[in-house]
Design a protein around this motif. Structure first.
Motif, PDB file in Angstrom:
ATOM      1  N   PHE A  22      66.922  54.060  36.334  1.00 45.93           N
ATOM      2  CA  PHE A  22      68.268  54.501  35.969  1.00 45.93           C
ATOM      3  C   PHE A  22      69.353  53.828  36.791  1.00 45.93           C
ATOM      4  O   PHE A  22      70.508  54.174  36.679  1.00 45.93           O
ATOM      5  N   GLY A  23      68.955  52.939  37.656  1.00 46.57           N
ATOM      6  CA  GLY A  23      69.976  52.284  38.455  1.00 46.57           C
ATOM      7  C   GLY A  23      69.418  51.796  39.768  1.00 46.57           C
ATOM      8  O   GLY A  23      68.202  51.780  39.981  1.00 46.57           O
ATOM      9  N   LYS A  24      70.345  51.375  40.629  1.00 44.85           N
ATOM     10  CA  LYS A  24      69.924  50.746  41.870  1.00 44.85           C
ATOM     11  C   LYS A  24      69.547  51.756  42.942  1.00 44.85           C
ATOM     12  O   LYS A  24      69.959  52.914  42.890  1.00 44.85           O
ATOM     13  N   VAL A  25      68.791  51.279  43.879  1.00 47.44           N
ATOM     14  CA  VAL A  25      68.548  52.032  45.103  1.00 47.44           C
ATOM     15  C   VAL A  25      69.169  51.221  46.221  1.00 47.44           C
ATOM     16  O   VAL A  25      68.893  50.021  46.357  1.00 47.44           O
ATOM     17  N   LYS A  26      70.054  51.838  46.973  1.00 52.45           N
ATOM     18  CA  LYS A  26      70.760  51.096  48.015  1.00 52.45           C
ATOM     19  C   LYS A  26      70.498  51.700  49.390  1.00 52.45           C
ATOM     20  O   LYS A  26      70.337  52.919  49.533  1.00 52.45           O
ATOM     21  N   LEU A  27      70.485  50.816  50.344  1.00 52.51           N
ATOM     22  CA  LEU A  27      70.433  51.262  51.727  1.00 52.51           C
ATOM     23  C   LEU A  27      71.841  51.731  52.072  1.00 52.51           C
ATOM     24  O   LEU A  27      72.816  51.115  51.653  1.00 52.51           O
ATOM     25  N   VAL A  37      69.978  55.868  55.390  1.00 48.98           N
ATOM     26  CA  VAL A  37      69.427  56.637  54.270  1.00 48.98           C
ATOM     27  C   VAL A  37      69.259  55.709  53.074  1.00 48.98           C
ATOM     28  O   VAL A  37      69.827  54.611  53.053  1.00 48.98           O
ATOM     29  N   ALA A  38      68.453  56.121  52.123  1.00 46.58           N
ATOM     30  CA  ALA A  38      68.304  55.365  50.883  1.00 46.58           C
ATOM     31  C   ALA A  38      69.011  56.152  49.783  1.00 46.58           C
ATOM     32  O   ALA A  38      68.732  57.327  49.587  1.00 46.58           O
ATOM     33  N   VAL A  39      69.944  55.509  49.127  1.00 46.80           N
ATOM     34  CA  VAL A  39      70.694  56.209  48.091  1.00 46.80           C
ATOM     35  C   VAL A  39      70.240  55.716  46.725  1.00 46.80           C
ATOM     36  O   VAL A  39      70.335  54.525  46.413  1.00 46.80           O
ATOM     37  N   LYS A  40      69.727  56.642  45.953  1.00 45.86           N
ATOM     38  CA  LYS A  40      69.265  56.303  44.615  1.00 45.86           C
ATOM     39  C   LYS A  40      70.410  56.614  43.661  1.00 45.86           C
ATOM     40  O   LYS A  40      70.908  57.743  43.633  1.00 45.86           O
ATOM     41  N   ILE A  41      70.847  55.607  42.931  1.00 47.65           N
ATOM     42  CA  ILE A  41      71.991  55.811  42.046  1.00 47.65           C
ATOM     43  C   ILE A  41      71.485  55.953  40.614  1.00 47.65           C
ATOM     44  O   ILE A  41      70.831  55.054  40.082  1.00 47.65           O
ATOM     45  N   LEU A  42      71.742  57.110  40.041  1.00 44.88           N
ATOM     46  CA  LEU A  42      71.294  57.342  38.671  1.00 44.88           C
ATOM     47  C   LEU A  42      72.509  57.324  37.757  1.00 44.88           C
ATOM     48  O   LEU A  42      73.441  58.107  37.928  1.00 44.88           O
ATOM     49  N   ILE A  72      59.054  62.182  51.472  1.00 48.78           N
ATOM     50  CA  ILE A  72      60.434  61.685  51.552  1.00 48.78           C
ATOM     51  C   ILE A  72      61.411  62.838  51.327  1.00 48.78           C
ATOM     52  O   ILE A  72      61.306  63.575  50.363  1.00 48.78           O
ATOM     53  N   ARG A  73      62.342  62.972  52.262  1.00 48.71           N
ATOM     54  CA  ARG A  73      63.298  64.064  52.160  1.00 48.71           C
ATOM     55  C   ARG A  73      64.459  63.693  51.258  1.00 48.71           C
ATOM     56  O   ARG A  73      64.880  62.539  51.197  1.00 48.71           O
ATOM     57  N   LEU A  74      64.974  64.693  50.572  1.00 43.88           N
ATOM     58  CA  LEU A  74      66.224  64.532  49.839  1.00 43.88           C
ATOM     59  C   LEU A  74      67.261  65.311  50.621  1.00 43.88           C
ATOM     60  O   LEU A  74      67.155  66.516  50.781  1.00 43.88           O
ATOM     61  N   TYR A  75      68.286  64.580  51.139  1.00 41.90           N
ATOM     62  CA  TYR A  75      69.265  65.266  51.974  1.00 41.90           C
ATOM     63  C   TYR A  75      70.405  65.846  51.157  1.00 41.90           C
ATOM     64  O   TYR A  75      70.916  66.902  51.432  1.00 41.90           O
ATOM     65  N   GLU A  76      70.809  65.105  50.144  1.00 40.26           N
ATOM     66  CA  GLU A  76      72.021  65.523  49.475  1.00 40.26           C
ATOM     67  C   GLU A  76      72.063  64.918  48.087  1.00 40.26           C
ATOM     68  O   GLU A  76      71.531  63.834  47.847  1.00 40.26           O
ATOM     69  N   VAL A  87      70.638  61.150  47.910  1.00 38.02           N
ATOM     70  CA  VAL A  87      70.557  60.624  49.268  1.00 38.02           C
ATOM     71  C   VAL A  87      69.192  60.999  49.837  1.00 38.02           C
ATOM     72  O   VAL A  87      68.908  62.160  50.104  1.00 38.02           O
ATOM     73  N   ASN A  88      68.357  59.999  49.985  1.00 35.34           N
ATOM     74  CA  ASN A  88      66.984  60.209  50.434  1.00 35.34           C
ATOM     75  C   ASN A  88      66.772  59.677  51.840  1.00 35.34           C
ATOM     76  O   ASN A  88      67.530  58.830  52.322  1.00 35.34           O
ATOM     77  N   GLU A  89      65.725  60.151  52.425  1.00 36.34           N
ATOM     78  CA  GLU A  89      65.263  59.612  53.693  1.00 36.34           C
ATOM     79  C   GLU A  89      64.950  58.128  53.498  1.00 36.34           C
ATOM     80  O   GLU A  89      64.403  57.721  52.468  1.00 36.34           O
ATOM     81  N   TYR A  90      65.331  57.316  54.488  1.00 41.79           N
ATOM     82  CA  TYR A  90      65.005  55.895  54.388  1.00 41.79           C
ATOM     83  C   TYR A  90      63.885  55.566  55.361  1.00 41.79           C
ATOM     84  O   TYR A  90      63.916  55.972  56.526  1.00 41.79           O
TER      85      TYR A  90
END
Lengths: 696, 367
Positions: A22-27, A37-42, A72-76, A87-90
């Motif tokens: 669904f989209g990019k994953v960004k540091l 953190v690793a941000v998954k953009i949907l 892997i934690r999901l923070y927000e 916003v995931n644990e990186y």
């Protein structure tokens, strides 16, 4: 010219880590704590286009549930009109897959270390009613200390009643036989299989099931065809086949894996806790971390709140924190159930995220230290008092006293006064015993022949004592047999030609879906069901088990099937007056034969024999593959067994209709008369019962 | 059947002798030991009270439930095919559970056919409901005889009749309650139910409870160092019922039924040595039969013929496991954790049977 960094919430986005569906994953960097953190953009439009809203919501819910050192934690979650930011644990260590590829097969200890962490994470998922279903080295990430982090719950499902874990998903190499066979049930045992494949990969550096051709691969998986290299230890050779057991019911369970001596060996203390305790420990509010949060430069983030006109530089650099951020505030934030609590003000949620980031990093540090310490010291945790191997640390003398008794000296001579000084046993002795005990366990009974006749001259070393009470390895051992294959005679005859029958609930058809639906309506009508069409291939249906068919047929309003007023049809009851009379006209005195006892008193069981009692089921026609459709039954309300009676009735009726239209060959699966009901259920989710019938 | 077995007297004396030899002054020692025993009992009882029946269930498992309208023979096949020992019975007309059917019940029905000389081929067409409504069968082979050892422990003599009513335990009830039910009602299988929607989650047995206990009970103190014999766990001496190799299956099954036992140690009549254990739910004689008629005539086979069959799946709980009177409770529990036996046959140095310790005995000790 470089663009200025994009900031979402408290996160400064950085380089791309990858591209998801669904989209990019960004540091990204958390501006306040500087943690990565690793941000998954949907992309919302994309999700909608694929009709995946529900699935995405599910993934988010699942991740929010999980607080475990190896998941892997999901923070927000940041919701914007166009996108959802997760916003995931990186973690920086890459995939376990790449690690294995680069190192080849791992040492037993390294493999075991990974395996401990994976099993603990999977156990925790199961505790949260989640089956991952797509466990594979690619979904197992490593942090900088080479700790496992289980990721990608994209395909996992909450184990909920009725929704069969049906999606054909996962990577075939790791998928359990029942998953690729399209069996309509799949619970924790699916993950056990995948863990078995991973364990194999860790220890062997290759996959147990692999083939260029997918059909061949499937064949290998379904028949459990793989070879165990000779370099594996005996215990590993025992564990892997029990995990890669084709029959899901016979497959080893996670609790059993936990007890397996190969697993018990060098199990770090923090992974010994049951999942609920793991979670609790992760959630203990840590004052030291709160201190750290108080030191954070929140004034940067909230400067606009303090004083709109105040410039950045005018805030004194040595100011410890923004005056609004009080200790109480941080404590409140830290004790929030999780960061997405809607009622919580944004400040609290931000504080919570900061707190969690710091806490997680601290925990990771502590765990690394703890593991190091544990390697040096003997385990001090309290394992189950009677577990083989596990109990030796705290209750020495168990095997020893056994030896004593067989040496003829009696139980009390060996440890007459068990006291604290026995409390610590060195690690090697402990694990040595566990291995030894297990070896005895692995031996065929002929070789661990009991020493019952040994007499007093035989004084075995303490560690081999488990065999002292044991099965007498004579050919006379008689027992209930556990499986059929190979038997001859009465049972085998019954089995003849059906040995490979599979049981599932539902009925398949090759007919045109619209035609199938017409037949379904006919069947429902004949059975006196009322229904409501939810969409072209989805209906819900209501049935009163205690209202005789004929009575219903007379009085029932013709249900809508594509027109009319659904609510009217749905609400009009089939109020036949002649209740408690079965099809043969026999009257029942309804005494309550089912009794249920609670801790203190009898618990009342519902009376399901009234004419008002009704059950509701959902019927959905799915496309299984090209021109094969599956009619699936879901229990909505009511008891499991009336549900199954209805399913059986519907299937029988459909079969009758089909036979009448001389098209029975089109039905792939014929329903066997209401035989029995098998419930394959996750105890937690307590899945509804399923009528089964053989697949021919 | 039950006869005194050589060696038991000497054994008892030896056990007592050791107790006094190793201890300091007898009275102080006994008092201390009593305290430890009670503490151990209390620890287990507290554990059982703290756990719900729900906690015993496996994360994933299956329950087989029979519609009472299906033929009993088919039900039996389904039990075997799904490797189940017992299945609740559902009456779809009454919309409730009406009883439980076990593998043993089917074997008992075959015994009835043999005794009465009825045409066993008619069995194929008889439904479960039909069989359970048959007074002749109910009052003979399916009549419940409580184990003699526990006769005094319940007032009404036989406990729950699981052929005409369905007694279950709420999934939220504690384990202590479940154990009391199993014990007080002399049941082997106790269904665990979610009463809210009439759903059976599992049927539990003593072995299930013990499995849960040994893998979850945590205790630092050493509380179980007494021998099972000293604690009175199990049946010893003259009360032990044994079977001989030359006896026919029919005789043995009848004896088991009379005594309300689930299995019996099989001994060699000459040497008196233990040769195996025969369980009431053993279906070897059925697997050898070519049809129902043959199955009934197989009841005339002797135990040595049946037990001569080599079996490869020896890990099941009904296999022969032995112990001695000197093994401690701690040790028996540890052994159970590994082997999951249904019972231990207690033997002396000469491999002669001196007692039987069942999973039930182990649980009953704490009740």
């Amino acid at each position: 010219m470089e663009q200025p960094p994009v900031q979402i919430g408290q996160y400064v986005l950085g380089k791309n880590l990858g591209i998801g569906a669904f989209g990019k994953v960004k540091l990204a960097t958390h501006a306040i704590t500087n943690h990565k953190v690793a941000v998954k953009i949907l992309n919302k439009a994309k999700i909608k286009q694929l009709g995946m809203e529900e699935k995405v919501q599910r993934e988010i819910n699942i991740l929010h549930l999980c607080t475990h050192p190896h998941i892997i934690r999901l923070y927000e979650v940041i919701d914007t009109p166009t996108d959802i930011f997760l916003v995931n644990e990186y973690v920086s260590g890459g995939e376990l897959f790449d690690y294995i590829v680069s190192k080849g097969r791992l040492s037993a200890d390294e493999a075991r270390n990974f395996f401990h962490q994976i099993i603990s994470g999977v156990e925790y998922c199961h505790f949260q009613k989640i089956v991952h279903r797509d466990l594979k080295p690619e979904n197992l990430l490593l942090d900088s200390n080479l700790n496992i982090k289980i990721a990608d719950f994209g395909l996992s499902n909450l184990m909920r009643d009725g929704d069969f874990l049906r999606t054909s998903c996962g990577s075939p190499n790791y998928a359990a036989p029942e998953v690729i066979s399209g069996h309509l049930y799949a619970g924790p045992e699916v993950d056990v299989w995948s863990c078995g494949v991973i364990l194999y990969a860790l220890l062997c550096g290759s996959l147990p099931f692999d083939d260029e051709s997918i059909p061949n691969l499937f064949k290998k998986i379904k028949s459990g065809m793989y070879s165990l290299p000779s370099h594996l230890s005996q215990l590993a050779r025992n564990l892997i086949p029990r995990m890669l057991e084709v029959d899901p019911m016979k497959r080893i369970t996670i609790p059993e894996i936990r007890l397996h001596p190969w697993f018990q060996h060098k199990l770090p203390p923090y992974l010994r806790h049951p999942p609920e305790l793991m979670e609790k420990q992760e959630r203990v509010v840590d004052p030291a971390v709160i201190d750290e949060v108080l030191k954070l430069p929140f004034h940067k983030a909230y400067q606009h709140l303090i004083n709109g006109g105040m410039m950045n530089g005018m805030v004194p650099q040595n100011q410890p924190s923004h005056p609004l951020i009080t200790r109480e505030l941080v404590e409140t934030a830290a004790s929030l159930e999780d960061s997405r609590e809607d009622g919580a003000p944004k400040v609290l949620r931000d504080l919570r995220v900061a707190y969690e980031l710091i806490l997680d990093h601290k925990h990771t540090r502590l765990r690394v230290m703890e593991v190091a310490r544990a390697i040096r010291e003997a385990a001090s945790a309290t394992p189950p008092a009677f577990s083989p191997g596990g109990s030796r640390g705290t209750t020495p003398g168990g095997y020893g006293s056994g030896a004593g008794s067989f040496g003829g000296s009696g139980y009390s001579s060996n440890s007459p006064n068990p006291s604290v000084h026995h409390g610590q046993l060195n690690n090697t002795r402990m694990t040595g015993m566990a291995e030894e005990a297990a070896r005895a366990l692995l031996h065929p009974p002929g070789t661990v022949r009991g020493m019952s006749g040994g007499g007093t001259t035989h004084t075995p070393p303490p560690s081999s004592i488990p065999s002292s009470i044991g099965p007498v390895g004579s050919p006379h051992i008689v027992q209930m047999q556990s499986s059929i294959p190979g038997n001859i005679g009465m049972i085998a005859q019954h089995q003849h030609g059906r040995r490979n029958r599979r049981w599932y609930l539902g009925i398949q058809s090759k007919k045109d879906p619209a035609h199938v639906m017409t037949e379904v309506y006919k069947a429902l009508l004949a059975l006196g069901c009322e229904w409501l069409q939810l969409s072209s291939y989805r209906i819900k249906c209501r049935w009163r088990p205690n209202v005789p068919r004929e009575g219903l047929r007379r009085q029932m309003a013709i249900p809508m099937a594509g027109g009319g007023t659904p609510d009217l049809a749905w609400d009009s009851g089939g109020g036949a007056a002649d209740m408690n009379i079965d099809d043969d006209g026999k009257q029942y005195a309804n005494e309550n034969l089912t009794k249920c006892i609670g801790t203190n008193d009898a618990v009342s069981v519902p009376d399901l024999s009234t004419k008002e009692y009704c059950i509701k089921i959902g019927l959905t026609l799915y496309k299984v593959q090209q021109s094969i459709y599956l009619l699936d039954f879901q229990k909505m309300t009511g008891d499991a067994f009336s549900f199954m009676t209805l399913c059986a009735n519907i299937i029988t009726e459909l079969k009758t209709l089909s036979a009448a239209s001389k098209q029975q060959q089109a039905l792939l699966a014929q329903q066997q008369a209401a035989v029995a009901a098998v419930q394959q259920q996750a105890a937690i989710a307590a899945a509804g019962g399923r009528q089964f019938h053989p697949h021919k | 059947m039950s006869q005194s077995i050589g060696g038991i007297g000497a054994f008892a004396a030896q056990a007592v002798g050791q107790g006094t030899m190793t201890g300091p002054p007898a009275t102080g020692m006994l008092g201390e030991r009593e305290v430890v025993r009670n503490t151990g009992k209390q620890a287990i009882v507290s554990f059982l009270e703290s756990q719900t029946c729900y906690s015993v269930l496996r994360a994933s498992g299956k329950v087989v439930v029979f519609d009472t309208r299906i033929p009993i023979q088919l039900a039996f096949y389904a039990l075997v095919e799904h490797d189940m020992q017992a299945a609740p019975l559902w009456d779809p007309k009454r919309c409730q559970f009406v009883g439980i059917l076990t593998v043993t019940d089917f074997i008992d029905v075959l015994r009835y056919y043999r005794e009465t000389g009825s045409d066993v081929l008619t069995l194929a067409s008889r439904s479960i409901a039909d069989i359970l409504a048959d007074e002749g069968i109910l009052s003979t082979v399916l009549k419940k005889n409580p184990p003699r050892r526990y006769l005094s422990s319940n007032d009404d003599g036989t406990g729950a009749d699981q052929h005409s009513s369905f007694l279950s335990v709420d999934a939220d009830a504690n384990l202590d309650r479940a154990c009391h039910l199993l014990h007080g009602q002399t049941m082997d299988f106790l269904p665990v139910m979610l009463p809210s929607d009439m759903r059976v989650l599992a049927t539990i047995t003593y072995t299930c409870v013990l499995e849960h206990l040994v893998s979850n009970f945590r205790e630092q103190r050493r509380l179980f160092d007494d021998t099972i014999y000293d604690l009175g766990i199990g049946t010893y001496g003259e009360d032990v019922v044994v079977a001989y190799l030359h006896q026919t299956l029919h005789e043995v099954l009848h004896t088991l039924h009379l005594h309300g036992l689930s299995a019996v140690p099989v001994i060699d009549e000459n040497t008196k040595k233990i040769k195996g254990v025969y369980s009431r739910s053993d279906i070897t004689f059925l697997t050898k039969a070519s049809d129902a008629e043959d199955a009934v005539s197989n009841l005339n086979l002797t135990l040595d013929v049946l037990m001569a069959q080599q079996r490869t799946d020896v890990t099941t709980p009904d296999a022969l496991h032995t112990c001695s009177t000197r093994h401690t409770l701690q040790y028996v529990f540890e052994y159970f954790a590994q082997r999951k036996f249904n019972r231990l046959i207690c033997v002396d140095e000469e491999e002669r049977v001196v007692g039987v310790v069942s999973a039930r005995d182990l649980v009953a000790y704490f009740l």
